[in-house]
Design a protein around this motif. Structure first.
Motif, PDB file in Angstrom:
ATOM      1  N   GLY A  20       0.814  -1.200   0.000  1.00  0.00           N
ATOM      2  CA  GLY A  20       0.000   0.000   0.000  1.00  0.00           C
ATOM      3  C   GLY A  20       0.850   1.253   0.000  1.00  0.00           C
ATOM      4  N   SER A  21       0.382   2.289   0.696  1.00  0.00           N
ATOM      5  CA  SER A  21       1.110   3.552   0.734  1.00  0.00           C
ATOM      6  C   SER A  21       0.927   4.189   2.098  1.00  0.00           C
ATOM      7  CB  SER A  21       0.609   4.498  -0.358  1.00  0.00           C
ATOM      8  OG  SER A  21      -0.729   4.853  -0.111  1.00  0.00           O
ATOM      9  N   ALA A  22       1.639   5.292   2.317  1.00  0.00           N
ATOM     10  CA  ALA A  22       1.586   5.969   3.612  1.00  0.00           C
ATOM     11  C   ALA A  22       0.281   6.716   3.819  1.00  0.00           C
ATOM     12  CB  ALA A  22       2.764   6.940   3.727  1.00  0.00           C
ATOM     13  N   SER A  23      -0.397   7.080   2.739  1.00  0.00           N
ATOM     14  CA  SER A  23      -1.599   7.906   2.841  1.00  0.00           C
ATOM     15  C   SER A  23      -2.850   7.078   2.554  1.00  0.00           C
ATOM     16  CB  SER A  23      -1.523   9.074   1.854  1.00  0.00           C
ATOM     17  OG  SER A  23      -2.750   9.765   1.798  1.00  0.00           O
ATOM     18  N   SER A  24      -3.889   7.287   3.339  1.00  0.00           N
ATOM     19  CA  SER A  24      -5.149   6.574   3.119  1.00  0.00           C
ATOM     20  C   SER A  24      -5.870   7.059   1.871  1.00  0.00           C
ATOM     21  CB  SER A  24      -6.069   6.744   4.339  1.00  0.00           C
ATOM     22  OG  SER A  24      -6.357   8.116   4.549  1.00  0.00           O
ATOM     23  N   THR A  25      -5.460   8.183   1.323  1.00  0.00           N
ATOM     24  CA  THR A  25      -6.075   8.700   0.104  1.00  0.00           C
ATOM     25  C   THR A  25      -5.272   8.353  -1.146  1.00  0.00           C
ATOM     26  OG1 THR A  25      -4.946  10.835   0.355  1.00  0.00           O
ATOM     27  CG2 THR A  25      -7.131  10.602   1.371  1.00  0.00           C
ATOM     28  N   ASP A  26      -4.153   7.659  -0.986  1.00  0.00           N
ATOM     29  CA  ASP A  26      -3.327   7.221  -2.111  1.00  0.00           C
ATOM     30  C   ASP A  26      -3.672   5.764  -2.402  1.00  0.00           C
ATOM     31  OD1 ASP A  26      -1.435   6.542  -3.977  1.00  0.00           O
ATOM     32  OD2 ASP A  26       0.297   7.186  -2.791  1.00  0.00           O
ATOM     33  N   PHE A  27      -4.309   5.496  -3.544  1.00  0.00           N
ATOM     34  CA  PHE A  27      -4.791   4.156  -3.867  1.00  0.00           C
ATOM     35  C   PHE A  27      -3.853   3.403  -4.814  1.00  0.00           C
ATOM     36  CE2 PHE A  27      -8.587   6.449  -2.548  1.00  0.00           C
ATOM     37  CZ  PHE A  27      -9.093   5.567  -1.598  1.00  0.00           C
ATOM     38  N   ARG A  28      -2.639   3.886  -4.971  1.00  0.00           N
ATOM     39  CA  ARG A  28      -1.681   3.137  -5.780  1.00  0.00           C
ATOM     40  C   ARG A  28      -1.252   1.881  -5.024  1.00  0.00           C
ATOM     41  NH1 ARG A  28       2.562   7.842  -6.967  1.00  0.00           N
ATOM     42  NH2 ARG A  28       1.969   8.225  -4.778  1.00  0.00           N
ATOM     43  N   ARG A  29      -1.285   0.743  -5.715  1.00  0.00           N
ATOM     44  CA  ARG A  29      -0.956  -0.537  -5.111  1.00  0.00           C
ATOM     45  C   ARG A  29       0.069  -1.265  -5.974  1.00  0.00           C
ATOM     46  NH1 ARG A  29      -3.434   1.975  -1.829  1.00  0.00           N
ATOM     47  NH2 ARG A  29      -5.503   1.428  -0.957  1.00  0.00           N
ATOM     48  N   GLN A  30       0.788  -2.171  -5.312  1.00  0.00           N
ATOM     49  CA  GLN A  30       1.735  -3.015  -6.025  1.00  0.00           C
ATOM     50  C   GLN A  30       1.587  -4.444  -5.525  1.00  0.00           C
ATOM     51  OE1 GLN A  30       5.969  -2.113  -5.620  1.00  0.00           O
ATOM     52  NE2 GLN A  30       6.204  -2.339  -7.830  1.00  0.00           N
ATOM     53  N   LEU A  31       1.504  -5.376  -6.457  1.00  0.00           N
ATOM     54  CA  LEU A  31       1.422  -6.803  -6.150  1.00  0.00           C
ATOM     55  C   LEU A  31       2.798  -7.420  -6.366  1.00  0.00           C
ATOM     56  CD1 LEU A  31      -0.596  -9.179  -5.506  1.00  0.00           C
ATOM     57  CD2 LEU A  31      -0.692  -9.538  -7.989  1.00  0.00           C
ATOM     58  N   LEU A  32       3.305  -8.109  -5.358  1.00  0.00           N
ATOM     59  CA  LEU A  32       4.626  -8.737  -5.438  1.00  0.00           C
ATOM     60  C   LEU A  32       4.492 -10.241  -5.241  1.00  0.00           C
ATOM     61  CD1 LEU A  32       5.578  -5.769  -5.016  1.00  0.00           C
ATOM     62  CD2 LEU A  32       7.326  -6.650  -3.455  1.00  0.00           C
ATOM     63  N   LEU A  33       5.131 -11.009  -6.117  1.00  0.00           N
ATOM     64  CA  LEU A  33       5.295 -12.444  -5.905  1.00  0.00           C
ATOM     65  C   LEU A  33       6.720 -12.676  -5.426  1.00  0.00           C
ATOM     66  CD1 LEU A  33       4.340 -15.388  -6.131  1.00  0.00           C
ATOM     67  CD2 LEU A  33       5.188 -15.378  -8.488  1.00  0.00           C
ATOM     68  N   THR A  34       6.869 -13.288  -4.247  1.00  0.00           N
ATOM     69  CA  THR A  34       8.193 -13.486  -3.661  1.00  0.00           C
ATOM     70  C   THR A  34       8.394 -14.940  -3.261  1.00  0.00           C
ATOM     71  OG1 THR A  34       7.623 -13.117  -1.320  1.00  0.00           O
ATOM     72  CG2 THR A  34       7.976 -11.156  -2.681  1.00  0.00           C
ATOM     73  N   HIS A  35       9.659 -15.313  -3.068  1.00  0.00           N
ATOM     74  CA  HIS A  35      10.002 -16.630  -2.527  1.00  0.00           C
ATOM     75  C   HIS A  35      11.157 -16.463  -1.549  1.00  0.00           C
ATOM     76  CE1 HIS A  35      13.252 -16.355  -5.517  1.00  0.00           C
ATOM     77  NE2 HIS A  35      13.890 -17.247  -4.766  1.00  0.00           N
ATOM     78  N   TRP A  36      11.296 -17.410  -0.636  1.00  0.00           N
ATOM     79  CA  TRP A  36      12.365 -17.357   0.357  1.00  0.00           C
ATOM     80  C   TRP A  36      13.658 -17.867  -0.274  1.00  0.00           C
ATOM     81  CZ3 TRP A  36      13.310 -14.935   4.612  1.00  0.00           C
ATOM     82  CH2 TRP A  36      14.312 -15.367   5.478  1.00  0.00           C
ATOM     83  N   ASP A  37      14.695 -17.038  -0.284  1.00  0.00           N
ATOM     84  CA  ASP A  37      15.965 -17.438  -0.900  1.00  0.00           C
ATOM     85  C   ASP A  37      17.003 -17.874   0.131  1.00  0.00           C
ATOM     86  OD1 ASP A  37      16.856 -15.107   0.302  1.00  0.00           O
ATOM     87  OD2 ASP A  37      17.376 -14.074  -1.560  1.00  0.00           O
ATOM     88  N   GLY A  38      16.575 -18.081   1.350  1.00  0.00           N
ATOM     89  CA  GLY A  38      17.477 -18.475   2.426  1.00  0.00           C
ATOM     90  C   GLY A  38      17.819 -17.336   3.357  1.00  0.00           C
ATOM     91  N   PHE A  39      17.590 -16.098   2.899  1.00  0.00           N
ATOM     92  CA  PHE A  39      17.915 -14.920   3.699  1.00  0.00           C
ATOM     93  C   PHE A  39      16.755 -13.920   3.786  1.00  0.00           C
ATOM     94  CE2 PHE A  39      21.814 -16.532   1.771  1.00  0.00           C
ATOM     95  CZ  PHE A  39      22.619 -16.701   2.877  1.00  0.00           C
ATOM     96  N   ARG A  40      15.940 -13.880   2.737  1.00  0.00           N
ATOM     97  CA  ARG A  40      14.865 -12.893   2.670  1.00  0.00           C
ATOM     98  C   ARG A  40      13.838 -13.372   1.654  1.00  0.00           C
ATOM     99  NH1 ARG A  40      15.710  -9.541  -1.978  1.00  0.00           N
ATOM    100  NH2 ARG A  40      17.559 -10.226  -3.100  1.00  0.00           N
ATOM    101  N   PHE A  41      12.730 -12.643   1.571  1.00  0.00           N
ATOM    102  CA  PHE A  41      11.741 -12.920   0.546  1.00  0.00           C
ATOM    103  C   PHE A  41      12.090 -12.106  -0.698  1.00  0.00           C
ATOM    104  CE2 PHE A  41       9.333 -14.212   4.329  1.00  0.00           C
ATOM    105  CZ  PHE A  41       8.916 -15.469   3.903  1.00  0.00           C
ATOM    106  N   ALA A  42      12.656 -12.798  -1.690  1.00  0.00           N
ATOM    107  CA  ALA A  42      13.119 -12.153  -2.918  1.00  0.00           C
ATOM    108  C   ALA A  42      11.965 -12.039  -3.903  1.00  0.00           C
ATOM    109  CB  ALA A  42      14.260 -12.963  -3.532  1.00  0.00           C
ATOM    110  N   THR A  43      11.919 -10.947  -4.638  1.00  0.00           N
ATOM    111  CA  THR A  43      10.812 -10.662  -5.556  1.00  0.00           C
ATOM    112  C   THR A  43      11.039 -11.329  -6.908  1.00  0.00           C
ATOM    113  OG1 THR A  43      10.380  -8.543  -4.478  1.00  0.00           O
ATOM    114  CG2 THR A  43       9.518  -8.836  -6.700  1.00  0.00           C
ATOM    115  N   ASP A  44       9.995 -12.021  -7.407  1.00  0.00           N
ATOM    116  CA  ASP A  44      10.033 -12.668  -8.712  1.00  0.00           C
ATOM    117  C   ASP A  44       9.245 -11.906  -9.761  1.00  0.00           C
ATOM    118  OD1 ASP A  44      11.395 -15.369  -8.106  1.00  0.00           O
ATOM    119  OD2 ASP A  44       9.832 -15.278  -6.574  1.00  0.00           O
TER     120      ASP A  44
END
Length: 342
Positions: free
Chosen positions: A73-97
């Motif tokens: 989401g975003s910092a503002s409740s009036t900002d409706f820009r969204r981003q969908l992320l597909l991630t997987h665990w790479d052993g250290f973090r959730f990396a974005t695919d």
């Protein structure tokens, strides 16, 4: 679409609301011989991207391993820009695919599941003068049978990115998990409740009809965000999630810090309820009485506000976990995983 009888939309919401009149009265120390009782232990916690609003663990790219889908989401409740992320665990973090951007809603859903009874036809490759080697076997590309539903559309994973199939159904709140059947997208509330599936990439709808003797349970898809028509488990306990697989029959709530007597801001707790031992043979839809459930476990205070609760294994450790997305302030998000001890 095959009909299911005979539980009306209003009755479904009544069942969910009926929990709210009873769970605050449950004695958490009763029935210690209950096979459904369990406790949880904190297994791990990791940071997620700032302003993560919702999470969904699901095997998007492979048949057996959970990926982790994030709605940013975003910092503002009036900002409706969204981003969908597909991630997987790479052993250290959730990396974005893969990523997809869109304009969201005031109350965004994020739900993955099997909602299609037939599949859209893939585009055929462009013809070329190049000749394939003799005896070369060309296998047709196959899409995984999983869809991701958000306010920005219904998506499928295709090769190295998302393919958008259609607009989403309106006012989506949760899905129904029905073993041996398609999952159902449930929209609206009360008499306006409807269910949706996909047919050849197009949304189709029907009235909601359920048989209370059938297995299944609701999968909540909008986190803990308030909206008109939402019901709590009890006056001070938010309904966050349900999970109903084998001996793991959990109704999960969130106790906000301001109602628990904790003076620290945002120190929410998780609470798990299970059916009582003498209700072991009942389906989720049949457990409607005030004495059907008992408290099984509650967490220590978490360092922030719980935004979403899901069940899964996003680090592929072979251990299912209760996942809590926590807002720790200033946009920072942390994912906490509690694993059952029995």
């Amino acid at each position: 679409m095959r009909s299911r009888s005979f539980l009306s939309p209003l009755c479904l919401l009544f069942l969910l609301c009926s929990f709210g009149r009873c769970l605050g009265q449950i004695d958490p120390f009763a029935h210690k011989d209950n096979p459904f009782l369990t406790a949880f232990t904190l297994a791990w916690h990791v940071p997620l991207p700032d302003y993560t609003a919702l999470i969904e663990p699901f095997p998007i790219r492979q048949d057996k391993e959970d990926d982790l889908v994030l709605l940013i989401g975003s910092a503002s409740s009036t900002d409706f820009r969204r981003q969908l992320l597909l991630t997987h665990w790479d052993g250290f973090r959730f990396a974005t695919d893969a990523t997809a951007s869109f304009i969201g809603w005031a109350t965004d859903p994020l739900i993955a599941g099997h909602f299609a009874d037939s599949w859209p036809t893939l585009a055929t490759p462009e013809k070329t003068d190049a000749q394939l080697p003799k005896n070369k076997i060309v296998k047709p590309q196959k899409l995984p049978m999983v869809q991701i539903v958000t306010s920005g559309g219904i998506f499928m994973w295709k090769g190295g990115g998302f393919e958008r199939l259609s607009d989403p159904p309106p006012a989506l709140r949760f899905s129904l998990i029905c073993p041996g059947q398609l999952d159902l997208l449930v929209c609206g509330n009360g008499d306006n409740t409807s269910v949706w599936t996909l047919n050849s990439g197009k949304l189709v709808t029907d009235d909601l009809h359920l048989n209370p003797n059938e297995e299944g349970y609701p999968h909540w898809g909008v986190g803990t965000y308030p909206f008109e028509g939402r019901q709590n488990l009890a006056p001070n306990i938010l309904y966050a999630q349900a999970y109903w697989q084998g001996q793991r029959r959990w109704l999960i709530g969130v106790l906000p810090s301001e109602t628990s007597g904790d003076s620290s801001p945002g120190n929410d707790r998780l609470i798990v309820y299970v059916p009582k031992a003498d209700e072991r043979d009942k389906t989720f839809w049949q457990l409607t009485r005030f004495d059907d459930y008992e408290e099984s476990w509650r967490s220590d205070p978490l360092p922030g506000k719980v935004l979403d609760v899901r069940i899964g294994d996003p680090r592929d450790e072979g251990k299912i976990g209760l996942l809590a997305l926590v807002d720790e302030g200033k946009g920072k998000r942390e994912l906490y995983c509690f694993q059952p001890v029995r």
